[in-house]
Design a protein around this motif. Structure first.
Motif, mmCIF file in Angstrom:
data_model
loop_
_atom_site.group_PDB
_atom_site.id
_atom_site.type_symbol
_atom_site.label_atom_id
_atom_site.label_comp_id
_atom_site.label_asym_id
_atom_site.label_seq_id
_atom_site.Cartn_x
_atom_site.Cartn_y
_atom_site.Cartn_z
ATOM 1 N N UNK A 175 0.859 -1.240 0.089
ATOM 2 C CA UNK A 175 0.167 0.125 -0.210
ATOM 3 C C UNK A 175 0.873 1.257 -0.127
ATOM 4 N N UNK A 176 0.643 2.242 -0.740
ATOM 5 C CA UNK A 176 1.533 3.387 -1.093
ATOM 6 C C UNK A 176 0.513 4.485 -0.615
ATOM 7 N N UNK A 177 1.025 5.512 0.373
ATOM 8 C CA UNK A 177 0.324 6.727 0.748
ATOM 9 C C UNK A 177 1.226 7.914 0.324
ATOM 10 N N UNK A 178 0.328 8.864 -0.041
ATOM 11 C CA UNK A 178 1.024 10.352 -0.388
ATOM 12 C C UNK A 178 2.252 10.274 -1.120
ATOM 13 N N UNK A 179 2.345 9.315 -2.011
ATOM 14 C CA UNK A 179 3.464 9.574 -3.079
ATOM 15 C C UNK A 179 3.201 10.633 -4.171
ATOM 16 N N UNK A 180 1.863 10.863 -4.293
ATOM 17 C CA UNK A 180 1.665 11.891 -5.253
ATOM 18 C C UNK A 180 2.317 13.361 -4.635
ATOM 19 N N UNK A 181 2.020 13.258 -3.575
ATOM 20 C CA UNK A 181 2.494 14.506 -2.686
ATOM 21 C C UNK A 181 4.015 14.914 -2.645
ATOM 22 N N UNK A 182 4.516 13.576 -2.371
ATOM 23 C CA UNK A 182 5.952 13.611 -2.267
ATOM 24 C C UNK A 182 6.669 14.011 -3.570
ATOM 25 N N UNK A 183 6.082 13.421 -4.803
ATOM 26 C CA UNK A 183 6.595 13.841 -6.088
ATOM 27 C C UNK A 183 5.348 13.650 -7.009
ATOM 28 N N UNK A 184 5.182 15.045 -7.660
ATOM 29 C CA UNK A 184 3.785 15.038 -8.457
ATOM 30 C C UNK A 184 4.668 15.367 -9.947
ATOM 31 N N UNK A 185 4.840 14.252 -10.807
ATOM 32 C CA UNK A 185 5.375 14.627 -11.837
ATOM 33 C C UNK A 185 4.621 15.567 -12.808
ATOM 34 N N UNK A 186 3.365 15.421 -12.816
ATOM 35 C CA UNK A 186 2.507 16.385 -13.737
ATOM 36 C C UNK A 186 2.710 18.055 -13.392
ATOM 37 N N UNK A 187 2.988 18.269 -11.979
ATOM 38 C CA UNK A 187 3.259 19.692 -11.805
ATOM 39 C C UNK A 187 4.733 19.820 -11.565
ATOM 40 N N UNK A 188 5.619 19.005 -11.700
ATOM 41 C CA UNK A 188 6.985 18.756 -11.201
ATOM 42 C C UNK A 188 7.430 19.382 -10.118
ATOM 43 N N UNK A 189 6.716 18.906 -9.081
ATOM 44 C CA UNK A 189 6.986 19.346 -7.858
ATOM 45 C C UNK A 189 7.491 18.103 -6.676
ATOM 46 N N UNK A 190 8.461 18.356 -6.171
ATOM 47 C CA UNK A 190 8.886 17.377 -5.244
ATOM 48 C C UNK A 190 8.783 18.091 -3.855
ATOM 49 N N UNK A 191 7.678 17.474 -3.015
ATOM 50 C CA UNK A 191 7.266 18.267 -1.664
ATOM 51 C C UNK A 191 8.147 17.558 -0.576
ATOM 52 N N UNK A 192 7.394 18.304 0.563
ATOM 53 C CA UNK A 192 8.377 17.804 1.659
ATOM 54 C C UNK A 192 7.191 16.629 2.422
ATOM 55 N N UNK A 193 6.063 16.418 1.986
ATOM 56 C CA UNK A 193 5.405 15.351 2.686
ATOM 57 C C UNK A 193 6.002 13.839 2.461
#
Length: 235
Positions: A175-193
């Motif tokens: 189960x993966x959780x919050x991987x989109x927040x950690x790395x959102x390739x669509x918005x080119x964002x690598x977050x701190x989550x």
């Protein structure tokens, strides 16, 4: 003010275009060692971009398939970097049409499926049998694609169910959780989550398994997901 998350996003694209062609060439030339190159690429990726990830549980070394929900490119990168097995991902055929990324799938002989082709399930069963004979571990997103939202799963498609039942595969849900927040390739964002990967207990299908075992699996994975899921201000 400098948006560090955005800068990291652009840098990761540069990293992909710089190193993926090198990894592809190495996989074609040294095909027997292609897994090592993929793993090294994933480990370097995680090290360079310092993505916060928590692993709960352990990978089982006696399974032939891993099943995981899908949110982000990070799902693949993390398993490629950390899993001990030679993973064989099932992906949509269109990804193989991209010049660079396509060869990143073709060189290690991933399973590419045409969703519009009604015979794709036959292709999946045939290729899965070959990869299992080669001692590879099938890696499948039962949702079939990345989920658009965060709180719920997409319905599980039947491909994984058919393979598990046909070949009596021992498998492990992840189960993966919050991987989109950690790395959102669509918005080119690598977050701190912090992203979380939870390796559930491995299990196997047999003739005594209940008829709705696959539906129960989805329910179990989603309930586990909700235990770690934290709504954001945008949810």
């Amino acid at each position: 003010m400098i948006d560090r998350k955005k800068i990291k996003g652009y840098l990761t694209i540069f990293y992909v275009f710089l190193l993926v062609p090198v990894v592809i060439v190495l996989m074609y030339v040294f095909s027997q060692n292609q897994r090592k190159f993929r793993q090294a690429y994933g480990k370097l990726y995680l090290f360079l971009f310092q993505i916060k990830i928590k692993m709960i549980g352990q990978y089982a070394d006696d399974v032939s398939m891993v099943l995981l929900n899908h949110q982000s490119y990070l799902d693949v990168i993390f398993l490629e970097a950390t899993h001990q097995g030679d993973l064989c991902w099932a992906a949509k055929k269109e990804l193989g049409d991209f010049f660079i990324y396509g060869h990143a799938l073709k060189a290690p002989k991933m399973i590419l499926l045409d969703r519009e082709d009604k015979a794709s399930i036959v292709t999946l069963i045939k290729l899965a049998k070959k990869r299992l004979a080669e001692k590879k571990i099938l890696a499948i997103f039962p949702e079939g694609t990345r989920s658009k939202g965060e709180e719920s799963f997409l319905p599980f498609k039947l491909g994984a169910k058919m393979l598990i039942e046909k070949y009596k595969i021992r498998y492990q849900p992840i189960v993966v959780v919050h991987t989109k927040r950690a790395f959102n390739i669509d918005k080119l964002l690598i977050g701190n989550t912090e992203a979380t990967f939870i390796a559930l207990e491995p299990r196997a299908y047999n003739d005594d398994s209940p008829n709705d075992w696959y539906e129960q699996l989805q329910k179990e994975m989603h309930e586990c997901y909700l235990q770690y899921y934290q709504p954001s201000s945008k949810d």
